[in-house]
Write a protein that holds these residues in place. Structure first.
Motif, PDB file in Angstrom:
ATOM      1  N   ASP A  15      41.755  38.023  43.589  1.00 29.76           N
ATOM      2  CA  ASP A  15      41.853  39.481  43.399  1.00 29.76           C
ATOM      3  C   ASP A  15      41.250  39.909  42.069  1.00 29.76           C
ATOM      4  O   ASP A  15      40.560  40.928  41.985  1.00 29.76           O
ATOM      5  CB  ASP A  15      43.310  39.932  43.470  1.00 29.76           C
ATOM      6  N   GLU A  16      41.509  39.127  41.017  1.00 27.30           N
ATOM      7  CA  GLU A  16      40.974  39.473  39.700  1.00 27.30           C
ATOM      8  C   GLU A  16      39.451  39.330  39.682  1.00 27.30           C
ATOM      9  O   GLU A  16      38.754  40.160  39.091  1.00 27.30           O
ATOM     10  CB  GLU A  16      41.622  38.608  38.625  1.00 27.30           C
ATOM     11  N   ILE A  17      38.934  38.300  40.331  1.00 24.43           N
ATOM     12  CA  ILE A  17      37.481  38.114  40.410  1.00 24.43           C
ATOM     13  C   ILE A  17      36.845  39.264  41.192  1.00 24.43           C
ATOM     14  O   ILE A  17      35.809  39.807  40.800  1.00 24.43           O
ATOM     15  CB  ILE A  17      37.137  36.752  41.045  1.00 24.43           C
ATOM     16  N   ALA A  18      37.483  39.664  42.286  1.00 31.08           N
ATOM     17  CA  ALA A  18      36.964  40.771  43.099  1.00 31.08           C
ATOM     18  C   ALA A  18      36.947  42.071  42.300  1.00 31.08           C
ATOM     19  O   ALA A  18      35.982  42.843  42.382  1.00 31.08           O
ATOM     20  CB  ALA A  18      37.807  40.933  44.365  1.00 31.08           C
ATOM     21  N   ALA A  19      37.991  42.308  41.528  1.00 29.61           N
ATOM     22  CA  ALA A  19      38.047  43.533  40.712  1.00 29.61           C
ATOM     23  C   ALA A  19      36.905  43.559  39.708  1.00 29.61           C
ATOM     24  O   ALA A  19      36.266  44.597  39.499  1.00 29.61           O
ATOM     25  CB  ALA A  19      39.400  43.629  40.006  1.00 29.61           C
ATOM     26  N   VAL A  71      39.445  51.151  35.814  1.00 28.90           N
ATOM     27  CA  VAL A  71      40.547  50.191  35.850  1.00 28.90           C
ATOM     28  C   VAL A  71      40.804  49.749  37.288  1.00 28.90           C
ATOM     29  O   VAL A  71      40.754  50.555  38.215  1.00 28.90           O
ATOM     30  CB  VAL A  71      41.853  50.827  35.307  1.00 28.90           C
ATOM     31  N   ALA A  72      41.110  48.460  37.447  1.00 35.81           N
ATOM     32  CA  ALA A  72      41.578  47.941  38.738  1.00 35.81           C
ATOM     33  C   ALA A  72      42.898  47.237  38.479  1.00 35.81           C
ATOM     34  O   ALA A  72      43.041  46.522  37.487  1.00 35.81           O
ATOM     35  CB  ALA A  72      40.574  46.967  39.326  1.00 35.81           C
ATOM     36  N   ALA A  82      35.080  46.898  37.584  1.00 35.00           N
ATOM     37  CA  ALA A  82      36.170  47.393  36.743  1.00 35.00           C
ATOM     38  C   ALA A  82      35.955  46.943  35.300  1.00 35.00           C
ATOM     39  O   ALA A  82      35.640  45.786  35.037  1.00 35.00           O
ATOM     40  CB  ALA A  82      37.510  46.878  37.255  1.00 35.00           C
ATOM     41  N   GLU A  83      36.133  47.875  34.379  1.00 35.44           N
ATOM     42  CA  GLU A  83      36.030  47.535  32.958  1.00 35.44           C
ATOM     43  C   GLU A  83      37.319  46.900  32.445  1.00 35.44           C
ATOM     44  O   GLU A  83      37.301  46.151  31.479  1.00 35.44           O
ATOM     45  CB  GLU A  83      35.715  48.787  32.140  1.00 35.44           C
ATOM     46  N   VAL A  84      38.419  47.229  33.119  1.00 34.37           N
ATOM     47  CA  VAL A  84      39.733  46.671  32.778  1.00 34.37           C
ATOM     48  C   VAL A  84      40.399  46.200  34.061  1.00 34.37           C
ATOM     49  O   VAL A  84      40.438  46.935  35.045  1.00 34.37           O
ATOM     50  CB  VAL A  84      40.639  47.719  32.072  1.00 34.37           C
ATOM     51  N   VAL A  85      40.912  44.973  34.049  1.00 34.13           N
ATOM     52  CA  VAL A  85      41.671  44.441  35.184  1.00 34.13           C
ATOM     53  C   VAL A  85      43.109  44.237  34.722  1.00 34.13           C
ATOM     54  O   VAL A  85      43.361  43.518  33.749  1.00 34.13           O
ATOM     55  CB  VAL A  85      41.072  43.108  35.699  1.00 34.13           C
ATOM     56  N   LEU A  86      44.026  44.892  35.423  1.00 30.42           N
ATOM     57  CA  LEU A  86      45.453  44.765  35.138  1.00 30.42           C
ATOM     58  C   LEU A  86      46.060  43.875  36.215  1.00 30.42           C
ATOM     59  O   LEU A  86      46.077  44.246  37.391  1.00 30.42           O
ATOM     60  CB  LEU A  86      46.129  46.138  35.145  1.00 30.42           C
ATOM     61  N   ALA A  87      46.533  42.706  35.800  1.00 30.21           N
ATOM     62  CA  ALA A  87      47.070  41.722  36.755  1.00 30.21           C
ATOM     63  C   ALA A  87      48.587  41.812  36.797  1.00 30.21           C
ATOM     64  O   ALA A  87      49.267  41.409  35.855  1.00 30.21           O
ATOM     65  CB  ALA A  87      46.629  40.324  36.371  1.00 30.21           C
ATOM     66  N   ASP A  88      49.088  42.380  37.886  1.00 27.30           N
ATOM     67  CA  ASP A  88      50.538  42.467  38.093  1.00 27.30           C
ATOM     68  C   ASP A  88      50.990  41.104  38.612  1.00 27.30           C
ATOM     69  O   ASP A  88      50.840  40.799  39.790  1.00 27.30           O
ATOM     70  CB  ASP A  88      50.853  43.572  39.095  1.00 27.30           C
ATOM     71  N   ARG A  89      51.490  40.295  37.745  1.00 26.40           N
ATOM     72  CA  ARG A  89      51.921  38.915  37.943  1.00 26.40           C
ATOM     73  C   ARG A  89      50.783  37.957  37.608  1.00 26.40           C
ATOM     74  O   ARG A  89      50.047  37.500  38.476  1.00 26.40           O
ATOM     75  CB  ARG A  89      52.449  38.646  39.344  1.00 26.40           C
TER      76      ARG A  89
END
Length: 196
Positions: A71-75, A35-36, A80-87
């Protein structure tokens, strides 16, 4: 680069977004899934001199959306198998609209449409989107200088934007049962995808 599960959260400040994602992260990691978690966008924007909260501008909003996307692309690129986007990106639009209304100003129509388009291109990327709901009875951390009127405006704009499109999402209240349901829904999605 893997195509990760993307889970986003949006909502006004101090409604449990970061806490919810931390709990989801712990549960998912506990099942051996990488996870990221992205976040701290407003703080990072302020760190380079951009305004935040009720002082948001079109420029700070664009930076936050673009940085969140990066940030999501970098993760994902880091595996990362799961990307959690805070905002999730639409969150920045709600904060901007609330700031403009709070200040009694108007955003130029073309600027408003351009930013809305930029944010809306990201919405389909989320496999699951949570929207926290403001509970005015829950006390705010006193170390933060939050204007209650602005906080309420952000909440109204978040849920208004989600209803306008309409964008599939799950409303999460401060009720522990609502929080637990959200965590279980996220975990179930991650486990289903991991099994495929």
């Amino acid at each position: 680069m893997v195509n990760p599960i993307r889970i986003g959260v949006l909502g006004t400040h101090s409604t449990g977004k970061t806490t919810l994602l931390k709990r989801i992260e712990m549960e998912v990691r506990g099942h051996g899934i990488s996870v990221a978690r992205t976040g701290r966008l407003a703080k990072r924007a302020a760190g380079i001199g951009l305004p935040k909260m009720q002082h948001h501008t079109a420029a700070s909003t664009e930076w936050i959306i673009a940085q969140g996307i990066a940030d999501e692309i970098a993760a994902a690129a880091q595996g990362a198998e799961v990307v959690l986007a805070d905002r999730a990106s639409l969150d920045a639009i709600a904060y901007l609209h609330a700031a403009v209304e709070f200040r009694g100003e108007h955003l130029h129509r073309l600027e408003r449409e351009r930013l809305r388009l930029l944010a809306s291109t990201q919405a389909p990327k989320y496999d699951l989107l949570f929207a926290t709901v403001l509970d005015p009875d829950v006390p705010v951390d006193q170390s933060h200088d939050y204007d209650p009127r602005y906080r309420l405006l952000v909440d109204q704009h978040v849920h208004g934007l989600l209803a306008d499109d309409p964008i599939p999402h799950v409303r999460v209240t401060s009720d522990p049962v609502s929080q637990l349901r959200a965590i279980e829904q996220a975990l179930q999605l991650c486990l289903q995808e991991a099994a495929v």
